[in-house]
Write an enzyme that holds these catalytic residues in place. Structure first.
Site, PDB file in Angstrom:
ATOM      1  N   ASN A  16       0.885  -1.143  -0.072  1.00  0.00           N
ATOM      2  CA  ASN A  16      -0.085   0.016  -0.076  1.00  0.00           C
ATOM      3  C   ASN A  16       0.760   1.316  -0.078  1.00  0.00           C
ATOM      4  O   ASN A  16       2.211   1.127  -0.167  1.00  0.00           O
ATOM      5  CB  ASN A  16      -0.929   0.092   1.319  1.00  0.00           C
ATOM      6  CG  ASN A  16      -0.051  -0.045   2.435  1.00  0.00           C
ATOM      7  OD1 ASN A  16       0.528   0.951   2.845  1.00  0.00           O
ATOM      8  ND2 ASN A  16      -0.299  -1.118   3.273  1.00  0.00           N
ATOM      9  N   LYS A  67     -13.500   1.217  15.245  1.00  0.00           N
ATOM     10  CA  LYS A  67     -12.183   0.657  15.542  1.00  0.00           C
ATOM     11  C   LYS A  67     -11.683   0.761  16.938  1.00  0.00           C
ATOM     12  O   LYS A  67     -11.102  -0.281  17.406  1.00  0.00           O
ATOM     13  CB  LYS A  67     -11.113   1.156  14.536  1.00  0.00           C
ATOM     14  CG  LYS A  67     -11.414   0.732  13.108  1.00  0.00           C
ATOM     15  CD  LYS A  67     -10.385   1.457  12.178  1.00  0.00           C
ATOM     16  CE  LYS A  67     -10.955   0.967  10.871  1.00  0.00           C
ATOM     17  NZ  LYS A  67     -10.156   1.346   9.658  1.00  0.00           N
ATOM     18  N   LYS A  98     -11.437  -2.889  18.597  1.00  0.00           N
ATOM     19  CA  LYS A  98      -9.932  -3.399  18.851  1.00  0.00           C
ATOM     20  C   LYS A  98      -9.285  -2.883  20.594  1.00  0.00           C
ATOM     21  O   LYS A  98      -8.355  -3.136  20.756  1.00  0.00           O
ATOM     22  CB  LYS A  98      -8.837  -2.799  17.802  1.00  0.00           C
ATOM     23  CG  LYS A  98      -9.368  -2.914  16.522  1.00  0.00           C
ATOM     24  CD  LYS A  98      -8.223  -2.635  15.427  1.00  0.00           C
ATOM     25  CE  LYS A  98      -8.690  -2.904  14.041  1.00  0.00           C
ATOM     26  NZ  LYS A  98      -7.717  -2.950  13.038  1.00  0.00           N
TER      27      LYS A  98
END
Ligand code: CTP
Length: 394
Positions: free
Chosen positions: A209, A336, A340
């Site tokens: 990426n 998130k 997480k």
């Protein structure tokens, strides 16, 4: 970037004297007040006018000083300096200081200052390795003088070996870190990840990426300057290894996973800024995949979510994640943060033109698990890192 501090740069006579110009220009960009003292022989290499223009201060040069004028001037500069940097430092100046000799403006100032003195030596390899020079360096190091070791490489004299002036960026960073007042991460172990990971397809191809690692490296440098013991687990980048940071180079998601998990237990603060690949080819081909008549489909399988795993394992660690979003920034980042099990999340809009990937600047929204929400304007990544630590280390 810093409250105006004074760096006194001593330039000695060596071919690397021209590189001192770059160091001064970098120091000026970091907002230091820079004064320059040139030795007599250094002006054979670069003119005082160049140093004067860049430092925007009068250059003190024995050649042009009124007789004995330096005897008074050295005291004021020695007092004014927050740090004295000798670049390039020749065997001569190192020898003089080690021997207690003060016979010109620079050596007298070094003797008279109570500020930290940093030498960045550059000289011929044999000269640098000469036991007398090494003894002098050893002696001065024991007395608290600091040295930025020269690099190996091709030297001006044509020889190859140790003696090449350290990288100018490294020299500037070193100075900045010494002058940094805020040491609020002292005794803390900070683990940072940076850069992309790669997922190999065959011996010549891989999926990756756009991450350049700049944000993570800036975080590592900021933590180092604030006194932390920093470990940087880095995917492939073209960035220079920051000095004073333990670097672990990795390529794939699995390698990053293994290294991060190994370091995690001992870490106090963990910041996952790496752009980890979520998928990898289901099958790696040991031989180069040949072109086919028709289209090629590549089966991808899910790879580790490193941060999610850390969230599960978390005990005393403060855990910070990043969120790269192209839409619904705050909502996606919030998800998130919860999913997480993070303490903070730094969200950035990857579609913004002049920030994010590859840029030196970033514009982020930082959210905390207790509902904190801070929107930072576009600013250099290093300052984003600073603001992040200001928030999480309160
Ligand atoms: N991360 C990770 N392992 C992955 C993917 C991401 O540890 N396989 C970490 C990143 O380092 C970052 C955070 O998780 O701190 C969020 O990464 P991001 O790519 O924004 O989100 P993903 O969880 O991959 O979700 P999506 O790509 O669907 O937005």
């Amino acid at each position: 970037m810093n409250s105006k501090k004074t760096v006194l740069v001593g330039v000695c006579g060596g071919i690397a004297a021209y590189k001192a110009l770059d160091v001064i220009s970098r120091l000026k960009k970091e907002n230091y007040d820079v004064h320059v003292i040139m030795t007599k022989s250094s002006s054979q290499f670069v003119t005082p006018l160049s140093f004067q223009s860049l430092s925007q201060n009068m250059v003190v040069n024995d050649m042009f000083a009124e007789p004995k004028a330096w005897e008074i001037q050295h005291i004021s500069l020695a007092k004014k300096a927050d740090l004295v940097l000798i670049v390039p430092a020749t065997a001569n100046i190192i020898g003089k200081v080690a021997g207690g000799i003060a016979d010109d403006m620079l050596s007298t100032t070094i003797m008279a200052t109570t500020a930290p003195v940093v030498f960045a030596p550059a000289m011929n390899t044999n000269m640098y390795k000469n036991p007398i020079v090494q003894d002098n360096i050893h002696k001065l190091s024991n007395l608290g003088y600091k040295f930025i070791a020269p690099q190996s490489g091709r030297l001006a004299c044509g020889d190859d070996g140790e003696g090449k002036l350290a990288d100018t960026e490294l020299i500037t960073n070193y100075v900045s870190s010494l002058l940094y007042d805020k040491k609020d991460l002292k005794n803390k172990k900070v683990l940072v990840t940076a850069g992309p990971t790669i997922a190999p397809i065959d011996p010549v191809r891989f999926i990756t990426n756009k991450s350049t690692g700049k944000m993570g490296y800036s975080i590592a440098e900021e933590a180092r300057d604030r006194g932390a013991e920093v470990t940087l687990v880095s995917g492939p980048t073209s960035l220079k290894t920051p000095f004073g940071v333990k670097i672990i180079n990795v390529a794939t998601n699995q390698e990053m996973y293994d290294q991060v998990l190994e370091q995690f237990k001992d870490s106090d603060i963990v910041i996952m800024s790496a752009a980890v690949a979520d998928y990898k080819p289901s099958q790696y081909s040991n031989i180069k995949i040949k072109k086919k008549e028709n289209n090629l489909s590549l089966a991808l399988e899910k790879d580790n979510d490193i941060l999610k795993k850390l969230g599960e394992l978390k005990e005393h660690q403060l855990l910070v994640g990043f969120a790269a979003e192209s839409n619904d920034l705050a909502q996606n980042a919030q998800l998130k943060l919860i999913n997480k099990n993070l303490d903070y999340i730094v969200a950035n809009d990857i579609l913004s033109n002049d920030t994010g990937f590859a840029s030196d600047e970033n514009k982020v929204l930082i959210m905390g698990r207790l509902g904190e929400k801070i929107q930072l304007d576009k600013m250099p990544k290093r300052i984003v890192a600073r603001e992040l630590f200001n928030l999480i280390n309160k």
